[in-house]
Design a protein around this motif. Structure first.
Motif, PDB file in Angstrom:
ATOM      1  N   GLN A 216       0.837  -1.198   0.000  1.00  0.00           N
ATOM      2  CA  GLN A 216       0.000   0.000   0.000  1.00  0.00           C
ATOM      3  C   GLN A 216       0.868   1.243   0.000  1.00  0.00           C
ATOM      4  OE1 GLN A 216      -3.605   0.065   0.053  1.00  0.00           O
ATOM      5  NE2 GLN A 216      -3.132   2.152  -0.572  1.00  0.00           N
ATOM      6  N   SER A 217       0.484   2.215  -0.822  1.00  0.00           N
ATOM      7  CA  SER A 217       1.157   3.522  -0.865  1.00  0.00           C
ATOM      8  C   SER A 217       0.115   4.618  -0.838  1.00  0.00           C
ATOM      9  CB  SER A 217       2.002   3.665  -2.140  1.00  0.00           C
ATOM     10  OG  SER A 217       3.007   2.688  -2.217  1.00  0.00           O
ATOM     11  N   TRP A 218       0.498   5.761  -0.288  1.00  0.00           N
ATOM     12  CA  TRP A 218      -0.353   6.952  -0.294  1.00  0.00           C
ATOM     13  C   TRP A 218       0.476   8.109  -0.854  1.00  0.00           C
ATOM     14  CZ3 TRP A 218       0.107   3.454   3.599  1.00  0.00           C
ATOM     15  CH2 TRP A 218      -1.043   2.757   3.962  1.00  0.00           C
ATOM     16  N   PRO A 219       0.161   8.649  -2.031  1.00  0.00           N
ATOM     17  CA  PRO A 219      -0.957   8.250  -2.892  1.00  0.00           C
ATOM     18  C   PRO A 219      -0.704   6.898  -3.558  1.00  0.00           C
ATOM     19  CG  PRO A 219       0.394   9.865  -4.013  1.00  0.00           C
ATOM     20  CD  PRO A 219       0.951   9.758  -2.621  1.00  0.00           C
ATOM     21  N   SER A 220      -1.756   6.293  -4.068  1.00  0.00           N
ATOM     22  CA  SER A 220      -1.591   5.010  -4.754  1.00  0.00           C
ATOM     23  C   SER A 220      -0.899   5.245  -6.087  1.00  0.00           C
ATOM     24  CB  SER A 220      -2.962   4.354  -4.976  1.00  0.00           C
ATOM     25  OG  SER A 220      -3.782   5.182  -5.787  1.00  0.00           O
ATOM     26  N   GLY A 221      -0.267   4.222  -6.594  1.00  0.00           N
ATOM     27  CA  GLY A 221       0.382   4.338  -7.894  1.00  0.00           C
ATOM     28  C   GLY A 221       1.805   4.847  -7.850  1.00  0.00           C
ATOM     29  N   VAL A 222       2.369   5.034  -6.651  1.00  0.00           N
ATOM     30  CA  VAL A 222       3.767   5.472  -6.544  1.00  0.00           C
ATOM     31  C   VAL A 222       4.676   4.388  -7.121  1.00  0.00           C
ATOM     32  CG1 VAL A 222       5.635   6.065  -4.953  1.00  0.00           C
ATOM     33  CG2 VAL A 222       3.317   6.907  -4.534  1.00  0.00           C
ATOM     34  N   ARG A 223       5.665   4.803  -7.904  1.00  0.00           N
ATOM     35  CA  ARG A 223       6.634   3.866  -8.479  1.00  0.00           C
ATOM     36  C   ARG A 223       7.900   3.858  -7.624  1.00  0.00           C
ATOM     37  NH1 ARG A 223       6.131   2.290 -13.893  1.00  0.00           N
ATOM     38  NH2 ARG A 223       4.198   2.978 -14.899  1.00  0.00           N
ATOM     39  N   THR A 249      17.246  -2.316  -1.608  1.00  0.00           N
ATOM     40  CA  THR A 249      17.091  -0.871  -1.512  1.00  0.00           C
ATOM     41  C   THR A 249      15.789  -0.460  -2.183  1.00  0.00           C
ATOM     42  OG1 THR A 249      18.362  -0.508  -3.560  1.00  0.00           O
ATOM     43  CG2 THR A 249      19.575  -0.466  -1.469  1.00  0.00           C
ATOM     44  N   VAL A 250      15.129   0.542  -1.618  1.00  0.00           N
ATOM     45  CA  VAL A 250      13.860   1.043  -2.155  1.00  0.00           C
ATOM     46  C   VAL A 250      13.941   2.557  -2.222  1.00  0.00           C
ATOM     47  CG1 VAL A 250      11.368   1.140  -1.870  1.00  0.00           C
ATOM     48  CG2 VAL A 250      12.609  -0.916  -1.172  1.00  0.00           C
ATOM     49  N   LEU A 251      13.699   3.108  -3.398  1.00  0.00           N
ATOM     50  CA  LEU A 251      13.762   4.554  -3.633  1.00  0.00           C
ATOM     51  C   LEU A 251      12.452   5.018  -4.251  1.00  0.00           C
ATOM     52  CD1 LEU A 251      15.149   7.371  -4.216  1.00  0.00           C
ATOM     53  CD2 LEU A 251      15.990   6.336  -6.334  1.00  0.00           C
ATOM     54  N   ALA A 252      11.855   6.054  -3.677  1.00  0.00           N
ATOM     55  CA  ALA A 252      10.710   6.738  -4.279  1.00  0.00           C
ATOM     56  C   ALA A 252      11.189   8.105  -4.745  1.00  0.00           C
ATOM     57  CB  ALA A 252       9.570   6.876  -3.274  1.00  0.00           C
ATOM     58  N   LYS A 253      11.206   8.316  -6.050  1.00  0.00           N
ATOM     59  CA  LYS A 253      11.696   9.583  -6.574  1.00  0.00           C
ATOM     60  C   LYS A 253      10.729  10.719  -6.237  1.00  0.00           C
ATOM     61  CE  LYS A 253      14.599   7.942 -10.354  1.00  0.00           C
ATOM     62  NZ  LYS A 253      14.883   8.042 -11.811  1.00  0.00           N
ATOM     63  N   PRO A 254      11.239  11.951  -6.103  1.00  0.00           N
ATOM     64  CA  PRO A 254      10.363  13.090  -5.792  1.00  0.00           C
ATOM     65  C   PRO A 254       9.397  13.381  -6.935  1.00  0.00           C
ATOM     66  CG  PRO A 254      12.598  13.826  -6.282  1.00  0.00           C
ATOM     67  CD  PRO A 254      12.647  12.342  -6.210  1.00  0.00           C
ATOM     68  N   GLY A 255       8.370  14.142  -6.616  1.00  0.00           N
ATOM     69  CA  GLY A 255       7.376  14.517  -7.613  1.00  0.00           C
ATOM     70  C   GLY A 255       6.190  13.576  -7.669  1.00  0.00           C
ATOM     71  N   GLN A 256       6.147  12.570  -6.799  1.00  0.00           N
ATOM     72  CA  GLN A 256       5.036  11.613  -6.804  1.00  0.00           C
ATOM     73  C   GLN A 256       4.098  11.794  -5.623  1.00  0.00           C
ATOM     74  OE1 GLN A 256       6.199   7.466  -8.262  1.00  0.00           O
ATOM     75  NE2 GLN A 256       8.118   8.101  -7.291  1.00  0.00           N
ATOM     76  N   GLY A 257       4.436  12.715  -4.721  1.00  0.00           N
ATOM     77  CA  GLY A 257       3.687  12.852  -3.484  1.00  0.00           C
ATOM     78  C   GLY A 257       2.607  13.905  -3.537  1.00  0.00           C
ATOM     79  N   THR A 258       2.047  14.193  -2.361  1.00  0.00           N
ATOM     80  CA  THR A 258       0.948  15.144  -2.255  1.00  0.00           C
ATOM     81  C   THR A 258       1.391  16.391  -1.501  1.00  0.00           C
ATOM     82  OG1 THR A 258       0.183  14.071  -0.222  1.00  0.00           O
ATOM     83  CG2 THR A 258      -0.786  13.328  -2.298  1.00  0.00           C
ATOM     84  N   GLY A 259       0.744  17.517  -1.826  1.00  0.00           N
ATOM     85  CA  GLY A 259       0.973  18.768  -1.114  1.00  0.00           C
ATOM     86  C   GLY A 259       2.327  19.373  -1.398  1.00  0.00           C
ATOM     87  N   SER A 260       2.561  20.519  -0.774  1.00  0.00           N
ATOM     88  CA  SER A 260       3.815  21.233  -0.971  1.00  0.00           C
ATOM     89  C   SER A 260       5.010  20.470  -0.414  1.00  0.00           C
ATOM     90  CB  SER A 260       3.750  22.614  -0.309  1.00  0.00           C
ATOM     91  OG  SER A 260       3.525  22.485   1.092  1.00  0.00           O
ATOM     92  N   ALA A 261       4.746  19.538   0.531  1.00  0.00           N
ATOM     93  CA  ALA A 261       5.821  18.733   1.099  1.00  0.00           C
ATOM     94  C   ALA A 261       6.106  17.485   0.263  1.00  0.00           C
ATOM     95  CB  ALA A 261       5.476  18.324   2.533  1.00  0.00           C
ATOM     96  N   ASP A 262       5.325  17.258  -0.816  1.00  0.00           N
ATOM     97  CA  ASP A 262       5.548  16.113  -1.719  1.00  0.00           C
ATOM     98  C   ASP A 262       5.611  14.810  -0.923  1.00  0.00           C
ATOM     99  OD1 ASP A 262       6.012  14.688  -4.032  1.00  0.00           O
ATOM    100  OD2 ASP A 262       8.136  15.229  -4.194  1.00  0.00           O
ATOM    101  N   LEU A 263       4.556  14.555  -0.155  1.00  0.00           N
ATOM    102  CA  LEU A 263       4.556  13.439   0.800  1.00  0.00           C
ATOM    103  C   LEU A 263       4.138  12.121   0.167  1.00  0.00           C
ATOM    104  CD1 LEU A 263       2.897  15.246   3.825  1.00  0.00           C
ATOM    105  CD2 LEU A 263       5.263  14.445   3.702  1.00  0.00           C
ATOM    106  N   VAL A 264       4.947  11.096   0.422  1.00  0.00           N
ATOM    107  CA  VAL A 264       4.633   9.723   0.048  1.00  0.00           C
ATOM    108  C   VAL A 264       4.725   8.862   1.309  1.00  0.00           C
ATOM    109  CG1 VAL A 264       5.385   7.672  -1.221  1.00  0.00           C
ATOM    110  CG2 VAL A 264       5.449   9.914  -2.335  1.00  0.00           C
TER     111      VAL A 264
END
Length: 471
Positions: A216-223, A249-264
């Protein structure tokens, strides 16, 4: 992991001079007709669980007790008690507090006081020995810091012939998650250990598949970008005993999150599944470890918000766990007066001002944490509401002698003195204000500010922290 029952079983086997070959005979050498019905029953248990011995499995109600032990291991509780953010609603939280470092490890060194007062640097590394000691024999999680966490479980197998237990085997798995400074990459180290087999079994041929899932990820669809040497296919019990450590290792690149804090936000679930060698059949197929709760952000008020000019590296990862801000009330601590004030608010709230008969300030437990606000306007309102009470009880000259009005909860939290102006359900006067020496107040403020920064505490109710007073 306490393996006393396994060691006892092995010692007893030697004592009665059983031929060594009988301890690990693989039934696959015989035909199914010769061997009778052969099956393996599997269990996932907490590390250190007091499991019955093979003799108890064979001669009493040991099998029933083992099944009950597995069923009673809080299977519905998948997340640490201290989990915060969306992950906390993804499954039941454990009722048991996670392991944590002792108080002295959290205490701030007095050498860092004064104008350079700061919170300690959070740990970003963890050894297998630290993880094992932190989990002990009864913990599901060990939270060394928001950048170094681990969990673990015991995978136990009972080998049956014609419904009678004839053998036993087991191994432990501990998973350590760490994040380097200002990095978006989380490293998960998988450690297999405490391998044991006894009686009649085919454990060496047990085929084991290990995965690190993100269900599960928030938002869904994060790569996610994944790396490391976690085996893509199955390894046998014997192979894992020979090579027992892997990493992913697991990396979530920026630009996939929500709000000004780009939260994942996400949950990470290590999975260990296995199949039995023929002619054995498997009842159960391993299981999942407890979930960890990673988070990524690129908050503009936290470090590395620009990635040093590289947009792909901005922000960092952490784990969504409530951890304590440590303040010292010991003699010589430069924040001592503030720490003593907070301790009074925790222990004898009825003696604090303003008076409120049912006062119970938050920030004492993970169930009632404090939440950071970066709103300057709200911070000022909290501050003004506290100062009003200092003047009310100590008069307009409350600052005489070099004092300032100290408030708890802190003005930089949603639970500050003006909370009732923003939340109609909040209790009025559920805070404490008190004049204390200016130096103590300012030192405490510097420690709090650095705690926010070093632990990547974000604004809002999807994060939180508590306060621990060192005495």
């Amino acid at each position: 992991m306490d393996t006393t029952w396994f060691r006892r079983r092995a010692a007893q086997a030697v004592a009665v001079m059983l031929p060594a070959a009988l301890l690990t005979v693989a039934p696959s050498a015989a035909t199914a007709a010769d061997a009778g019905e052969l099956r393996v029953e599997t269990y996932v248990l907490p590390l250190g669980a007091a499991k019955p011995s093979l003799e108890e499995l064979q001669n009493g109600d040991g099998t029933a007790r083992l099944r009950q032990l597995a069923a009673a291991a809080e299977p519905q509780a998948r997340l640490a008690l201290e989990t915060v953010g969306p992950a906390a609603s993804n499954g039941a939280l454990s009722r048991q507090a996670s392991g944590s470092p002792s108080a002295p490890e959290r205490a701030r060194s007095s050498a860092a006081a004064g104008a350079r007062a700061t919170a300690p640097e959070p740990a970003r590394k963890m050894s297998l020995d630290e993880c094992a000691k932190g989990l002990g024999t009864d913990k599901k999680f060990f939270v060394k810091s928001r950048f170094a966490v681990c969990n673990g479980a015991s995978f136990v197998q009972t080998w049956f012939q014609n419904n009678r237990p004839v053998g036993e085997s087991m191994f432990n798995v501990r998973v350590i998650g760490t994040v380097a400074l200002n990095s978006r990459t989380i490293n998960y180290a998988y450690h297999f250990s405490d391998f044991f087999k006894g009686g009649r079994n085919a454990a060496d041929g047990l085929s084991i598949t290990t995965k690190g899932n993100t269900p599960q990820s928030w938002p869904s669809g994060v790569r996610y970008n994944r790396g490391g040497n976690l085996p893509a296919g199955a390894r046998t019990f014997a192979q894992l005993r020979a090579q027992s450590t892997f990493n992913q290792t697991v990396l979530a690149k920026p630009g996939q999150g929500t709000g000004s804090a780009d939260l994942v936000f996400a949950v990470y679930e290590p999975s260990v599944k296995y199949t039995a060698p023929a002619p054995w059949t498997l009842n159960g197929n391993g299981g999942n470890l407890f979930m960890l709760a990673p988070r990524w952000d690129a908050a503009p008020y936290l470090a590395n918000s620009t990635g040093g000019g590289n947009p792909d590296r901005k922000g960092a990862a952490t784990f969504s766990y409530i951890t304590p801000l440590a303040l010292s009330a010991k003699a010589g601590a430069e924040e001592r007066a503030e720490a003593q004030h907070i301790r009074q608010a925790f222990l004898v709230p009825e003696d604090t001002k303003p008076y409120m008969s049912a006062k119970k300030v938050p920030g004492q437990t993970a169930k009632e944490p404090l939440h950071r606000t970066v709103s300057e306007a709200r911070n000022k309102k909290n501050r003004a509401a506290a100062v009003k009470q200092c003047r009310r009880y100590w008069g307009p000259n409350y600052t005489s002698g070099g004092k300032e009005c100290d408030e708890y909860p802190f003005a930089s939290t949603y639970e500050g003195a003006a909370e009732v102006e923003y939340d109609p359900e909040a209790k009025e006067f559920n805070f404490s204000a008190k004049p204390i020496p200016r130096d103590d107040n300012q030192t405490g403020g510097l420690i709090l500010k650095s705690h926010y920064a070093k632990n990547r505490i974000i604004d809002g109710l999807n994060d939180g922290f508590i306060v621990k007073i060192i005495t």
